[in-house]
Design an enzyme around this catalytic site. Structure first.
Site, PDB file in Angstrom:
ATOM      1  N   HIS A  37       0.834  -1.199   0.000  1.00  0.00           N
ATOM      2  CA  HIS A  37       0.000   0.000   0.000  1.00  0.00           C
ATOM      3  C   HIS A  37       0.869   1.250   0.000  1.00  0.00           C
ATOM      4  CE1 HIS A  37      -2.308  -3.296   1.753  1.00  0.00           C
ATOM      5  NE2 HIS A  37      -3.399  -2.697   1.307  1.00  0.00           N
ATOM      6  N   HIS A 272      -4.216   3.018  -3.409  1.00  0.00           N
ATOM      7  CA  HIS A 272      -4.367   2.518  -2.035  1.00  0.00           C
ATOM      8  C   HIS A 272      -3.572   1.246  -1.808  1.00  0.00           C
ATOM      9  CE1 HIS A 272      -6.167   0.787   1.583  1.00  0.00           C
ATOM     10  NE2 HIS A 272      -6.248  -0.317   0.875  1.00  0.00           N
ATOM     11  N   HIS A 479     -30.003 -14.633  23.908  1.00  0.00           N
ATOM     12  CA  HIS A 479     -29.020 -14.517  24.987  1.00  0.00           C
ATOM     13  C   HIS A 479     -28.358 -15.844  25.351  1.00  0.00           C
ATOM     14  CE1 HIS A 479     -30.642 -10.569  25.229  1.00  0.00           C
ATOM     15  NE2 HIS A 479     -30.014 -10.259  26.353  1.00  0.00           N
ATOM     16  N   ARG A 525     -24.902 -18.809  35.010  1.00  0.00           N
ATOM     17  CA  ARG A 525     -25.803 -17.931  35.762  1.00  0.00           C
ATOM     18  C   ARG A 525     -26.411 -18.720  36.923  1.00  0.00           C
ATOM     19  NH1 ARG A 525     -31.714 -17.120  35.297  1.00  0.00           N
ATOM     20  NH2 ARG A 525     -32.138 -15.174  36.408  1.00  0.00           N
TER      21      ARG A 525
END
Ligand SMILES: Cc1ncc(C[n+]2csc(CCOP(=O)(O)OP(=O)(O)O)c2C)c(N)n1
Ligand SMILES: [Mg+2]
Length: 685
Positions: A37, A272, A479, A525
């Site tokens: 680049h 680029h 979730h 949990r």
């Protein structure tokens, strides 16, 4: 602090030749590699010239002295800009030979800058936006360490973090998250230069950007500046000076031209990511007034850019400050040496690890560990993305790290998972801190690019990821992670723990703290039972026999047990499913089937054990194996083999109370026992 070197005595022609040297080294390296680049380094060379020659406190002779400023090339595709700057300012590497070997196999001058390969590269960049957030983490670390270890502000930790960021960096969401956090926390050590060339790969940014970027940063609480012409050294210098003096983080938009000087490609996306080609190179060099052969650096330019004398002086000044600090603050200095200079844990720190022998959610045990070790490990520093009360990551009574209080123990990342993880990488790279971050396991998806880089960089970051399965219940499939464990286990170098009870949590935390690389702790949990006292060293092997066929005891009826306690079937579980394996083993025993239970909290570590150990846990002679994990089955075939059965779920979960959801998806004692009977049939046939 030392002021930037006065540029007034530098002839204009020498400045311009030095900048042309940066540009032409980038051009020549890309041409030689026929890959790379060139455009960005050609546009940004004047910024690099000012930064590396006049601004950055760095010493090419000692690229890692702790007091140095940090420079991050966030737009990592412009790697040749950094390589040219390091070479020209006098770093031992990259040599000219290294620059000639740009992008070649085994070279330190890799396609994108890689911190592990080359001193002077502070972080590995290329995935746009990451470097931006890493730099925020470095500034955060400097701020914290300064408050903790240098309360009299003697200038022991780095003063500033500089970065060059591109259009792409500023379009990526992670930079917005990190910028908002940096503004909120008033991380004033940041000076970022924006390569405002208004070009990306697909063309003009007119196609994709309509907002006023600086107004956006103003709104984040940043100080912003504009430099109208990226070749105007005086304007760059004064913008940097203003930024450095401002108590807010700073962004300087420097209007540049990609591939500056190229006759047809300047200002176009064509420059680029492709070599300019011989004709264009010739025209470009003519425009610079450069008539040297490729890779040639005129000696007056080499002398002018050589930063070793300045660097040695800056480092000597720092060492002088350090001497004064060591005298004035011997205890803090000892801590500074341990954490920042040597990067070591305190002796005997493991003595403060708790015994977690009660029935509780593994997230709760994790909170107990954090709070037990926090006073002994002041470097343990982090927090959650707005789920501290669920992840149980707070150091209780530790206060919050804020713009006003740099000594607060808990970092509130806000709902910014991606920046959280990337900032943590920056903190780890800075040194002196052991960052931990937290969210629900399902949201590792929101931070994965940074987690991957932590692994590539071998940085120690602990991910406390709770609510680790459908066992979280009512919140439902959005979730409930199912594919996450398998996909995380696929990341090279990442250690994934899914502890079954408090005792395994303690071992997992200890391993994560000691591991020179990232670790994920997947925690429940819901409550899980204590599985009883056992040897921590066994747990730390990643998989071990938790319950075995009693030699000559109950299992003798099976015959197999009588021959040296070889089980008929092995039940392998992780996390909350280990208890099911235990109960299923009991049920099977009542039917005269000798079942062994293996707890495998860390599959990667188990697979890394020697073959003798692995066979002692999973005997060759017992092909009847069942793996139980409330997640996709992917990967477990490695463990159970072709005669084995996986009790998993290759689908998304569902909303409902935890026990019901687990039962509906087949995570029951009966289902595990059934699977054992099934595999016994298969393995026996
Ligand atoms: C996360 C990410 N997405 C995509 C890319 C591929 N890519 C490399 S550079 C670039 C954009 C180039 O524009 P800019 O950042 O302005 O750099 P410039 O062309 O001006 O040098 C893209 C899309 C990447 N490196 N990282
Ligand atoms: Mg651009």
């Amino acid at each position: 602090m030392s002021a930037p070197a006065a540029p007034a005595d530098t002839p204009h022609a020498l400045e311009q030749a030095s900048i042309a040297a940066i540009r032409t080294l980038a051009i020549d390296a890309v041409e030689t590699a026929n890959s790379g680049h060139p455009g960005m380094p050609m546009g940004c060379a004047p910024m690099a010239y000012v930064l590396f020659r006049e601004v950055l406190r760095h010493d090419p002779a000692d690229p890692s002295w702790p007091g140095r400023d940090r420079f991050v090339l966030s737009a990592g595709h412009g790697s040749m800009l950094l390589y040219a700057a390091l070479h020209l300012t006098g770093y031992e590497r990259p040599t000219l030979e290294d620059l000639r070997a740009f992008r070649q196999w085994g070279s330190v001058t890799a396609g994108h800058p890689e911190a592990e390969l080359l001193a002077g590269v502070e972080t590995t960049t290329g995935p746009l936006g990451q470097g931006f957030a890493n730099g925020v983490g470095m500034a955060l670390a400097a701020e914290r360490l300064s408050a903790e270890l240098d309360p009299d502000n003697l200038g022991i930790v780095p003063q500033r973090v500089y970065a060059i960021v591109s259009d792409g960096d500023l379009m990526e969401g992670v930079s917005a998250e990190a910028a908002a956090l940096a503004g909120h926390l008033r991380l004033g050590r940041l000076t970022y230069l924006f390569d405002d060339n208004r070009i990306t790969i697909d063309g003009s940014t007119d196609k994709t950007v309509s907002e006023d970027v600086l107004a956006r940063f103003d709104a984040y609480g940043w100080h912003t500046e504009r430099v109208a012409d990226g070749n105007d050294l005086a304007a760059i210098r004064s913008a940097i000076a203003a930024a450095d003096a401002d108590p807010r983080p700073s962004l300087i938009a420097v209007r540049t031209t990609i591939a500056y000087g190229a006759p047809t490609r300047a200002g176009t996306a064509a420059s680029h990511g492709a070599p300019l080609g011989a004709d264009e190179v010739e025209g470009t060099k003519a425009a610079y007034g450069w008539d040297h052969p490729p890779f040639h650096v005129p000696s007056e330019v080499a002398d002018h850019l050589d930063a070793r004398e300045r660097g040695a002086q800056l480092r000597a000044e720092w060492q002088e400050r350090l001497r004064g600090y060591r005298e004035a603050q011997p205890e803090l200095a000892a801590e500074f040496d341990r954490r920042v200079v040597r990067g070591e844990l305190p002796d005997d720190w493991t003595e403060v690890l708790p015994v977690c022998g009660d029935n509780a959610a593994t997230r709760k045990h994790s909170g107990t560990v954090i709070n037990a070790v926090a006073p002994t490990l002041p470097e343990l520093f982090g927090g959650s993305a707005d789920l501290a009360a669920s992840n149980l990551t707070d150091v209780v009574g530790g206060g919050d790290f804020t713009a006003e209080d740099r000594l607060g123990r808990n970092l509130r990342f806000g709902i910014r998972e991606h920046a959280m993880a990337s900032v943590a990488n920056g903190m780890a790279l800075h040194g002196g801190l052991l960052p931990y971050v937290a969210s629900f396991l399902v949201f590792t998806d929101y931070l994965r690019p940074a987690l991957r880089l932590a692994s590539l960089l071998e940085q120690r970051v602990v991910y406390v990821m709770t609510h680790d399965s459908i066992g979280l219940g009512e919140d439902g499939p959005t979730h409930q992670p199912v594919e996450h464990l398998a996909s995380l286990r696929a990341v090279p170098g990442l250690t994934v723990w899914r502890p079954a009870d408090g005792r395994e949590v303690v071992v997992a935390w200890r391993a994560a703290i000691e591991h020179q690389g990232p670790s994920v702790l997947a925690l429940t949990r819901q409550g899980v039972p204590d599985l009883g006292e056992r040897d921590a060293a066994e747990i730390s092997r990643g998989g071990y026999v938790l319950h075995d066929v009693p030699a000559g005891g109950d299992g003798a009826a099976t015959g197999a047990a009588a021959e040296g306690a070889l089980p008929e079937v092995v039940l392998i579980g992780t996390g909350s499913e280990v208890q099911l394996c235990m109960q299923a083993a009991e049920l099977l025993a009542s039917e005269g089937v000798a079942a062994r239970v293996v707890s495998m909290p860390c599959v990667e570590l188990f697979l890394a054990q020697d073959v003798a150990y692995r066979r002692s846990v999973l005997p060759d002679g017992c092909r009847a194996r069942v793996a139980v994990e409330a997640a996709v089955s992917f990967g477990w075939e490695r463990i159970v083999g072709d005669a084995g059965v996986v009790v998993g779920m290759d689908r998304f979960g569902a909303s409902g109370p935890s026990a019901r959801v687990l039962a509906e998806f087949g995570f029951t004692v009966d289902a595990v026992a059934d699977a054992a009977r099934q595999t016994l049939g298969t393995a026996g046939s």
